[in-house]
Design a protein around this motif. Sequence first.
Motif, mmCIF file in Angstrom:
data_model
loop_
_atom_site.group_PDB
_atom_site.id
_atom_site.type_symbol
_atom_site.label_atom_id
_atom_site.label_comp_id
_atom_site.label_asym_id
_atom_site.label_seq_id
_atom_site.Cartn_x
_atom_site.Cartn_y
_atom_site.Cartn_z
ATOM 1 N N HIS A 65 -34.243 71.822 63.213
ATOM 2 C CA HIS A 65 -32.807 71.515 63.182
ATOM 3 C C HIS A 65 -32.547 70.225 62.409
ATOM 4 N N ASP A 66 -33.347 69.181 62.685
ATOM 5 C CA ASP A 66 -33.176 67.897 62.001
ATOM 6 C C ASP A 66 -33.445 68.030 60.503
ATOM 7 N N ASP A 67 -34.463 68.819 60.145
ATOM 8 C CA ASP A 67 -34.777 69.028 58.725
ATOM 9 C C ASP A 67 -33.636 69.748 58.009
ATOM 10 N N LEU A 68 -33.059 70.754 58.673
ATOM 11 C CA LEU A 68 -31.938 71.484 58.072
ATOM 12 C C LEU A 68 -30.717 70.583 57.911
ATOM 13 N N LYS A 71 -31.259 68.407 54.954
ATOM 14 C CA LYS A 71 -31.104 69.208 53.741
ATOM 15 C C LYS A 71 -29.630 69.471 53.449
ATOM 16 N N PHE A 72 -28.854 69.699 54.506
ATOM 17 C CA PHE A 72 -27.416 69.929 54.347
ATOM 18 C C PHE A 72 -26.740 68.729 53.690
ATOM 19 N N GLU A 74 -28.112 66.419 51.900
ATOM 20 C CA GLU A 74 -28.621 66.255 50.535
ATOM 21 C C GLU A 74 -27.906 67.200 49.576
ATOM 22 N N GLU A 75 -27.770 68.469 49.973
ATOM 23 C CA GLU A 75 -27.124 69.446 49.102
ATOM 24 C C GLU A 75 -25.621 69.191 48.996
ATOM 25 N N ARG A 76 -25.017 68.688 50.085
ATOM 26 C CA ARG A 76 -23.590 68.373 50.020
ATOM 27 C C ARG A 76 -23.326 67.261 49.016
ATOM 28 N N ALA A 77 -24.202 66.243 49.014
ATOM 29 C CA ALA A 77 -24.040 65.142 48.064
ATOM 30 C C ALA A 77 -24.163 65.646 46.628
ATOM 31 N N ALA A 78 -25.124 66.560 46.399
ATOM 32 C CA ALA A 78 -25.298 67.116 45.057
ATOM 33 C C ALA A 78 -24.083 67.945 44.647
ATOM 34 N N LEU A 79 -23.521 68.695 45.600
ATOM 35 C CA LEU A 79 -22.345 69.521 45.311
ATOM 36 C C LEU A 79 -21.130 68.646 45.006
ATOM 37 N N GLU A 80 -20.975 67.557 45.760
ATOM 38 C CA GLU A 80 -19.865 66.637 45.500
ATOM 39 C C GLU A 80 -19.977 66.044 44.098
ATOM 40 N N ALA A 81 -21.199 65.667 43.722
ATOM 41 C CA ALA A 81 -21.407 65.093 42.390
ATOM 42 C C ALA A 81 -21.100 66.112 41.296
ATOM 43 N N LYS A 82 -21.504 67.371 41.527
ATOM 44 C CA LYS A 82 -21.261 68.428 40.541
ATOM 45 C C LYS A 82 -19.768 68.627 40.310
#
Length: 244
Positions: A65-68, A71-72, A74-82
């Motif tokens: 759960h903590d790993d997910l 990851k969430f 991390e991917e949200r930050a990348a999506l915001e930047a995109k």
Amino acid sequence: MGGFKFSLLNEFTNEGSRADHVDILEELRMIQALTQQRYKALQYLFASPIVEKRLEVLKEIQKEHDDLKAKFFEERAALEAKYQLLYQPLYTKGVPYFWLVALQNNDEIADEITERDEDALKYLKDIKYTRTTEPQGFKLEFFFDSNPYFSNTILTKTYHMVDEDEFIMEKAIGTEIEWLPGKSLTEKKDPNTAKQTIETEKFDSFFNFFNSLEIPKDGMGVDEEADEELQNEMEHDYDIGLEI
């Protein structure tokens, strides 16, 4: 487990039959036996390999759960930047000096911008926000076209947070601005030939935002007034960073 004290029977009143006393004694013995059985059952339960296995499974589930969750974020930050890059042309399209106008339309930031700053900020072409994990916090990047004020094309401000949820800042690291000769908007240096020194005059300027701020490594000192001034300055700087 302590045994039943038969001496307590002496405290019974003489009322009632001997049979009643025997019944009470028998019930107490049964309660004691049941208590001992339950105690042993609990000991067996927690020592059971089955229970230990289930606890290990629960720990593994918590880790997944903590790993997910990590990851969430991390991917949200990348999506915001995109999408920030995709939105950018819409912001600047058809609006002269878009970022100067945008900053001046924010009441708190507008108070930091002087008339002398305005021309330099006309060369600001983009501002990028990025969340950071090492260290925890966020970074602001200001992209400039070539201009007659400084040679930097990117000015940054990075906020290191002790606790981002509680908005506790450890330090803020800014870019040292490489001012062109005689073009500094934050200070003016004049040589004093009589004293053989250089006198520095400080100016209010939006570009003071890029100064670094941090709590001294040895903590706050004994000067409470200076400590309070630094704390207020860091809080104000952080508020400006959030507004941008």
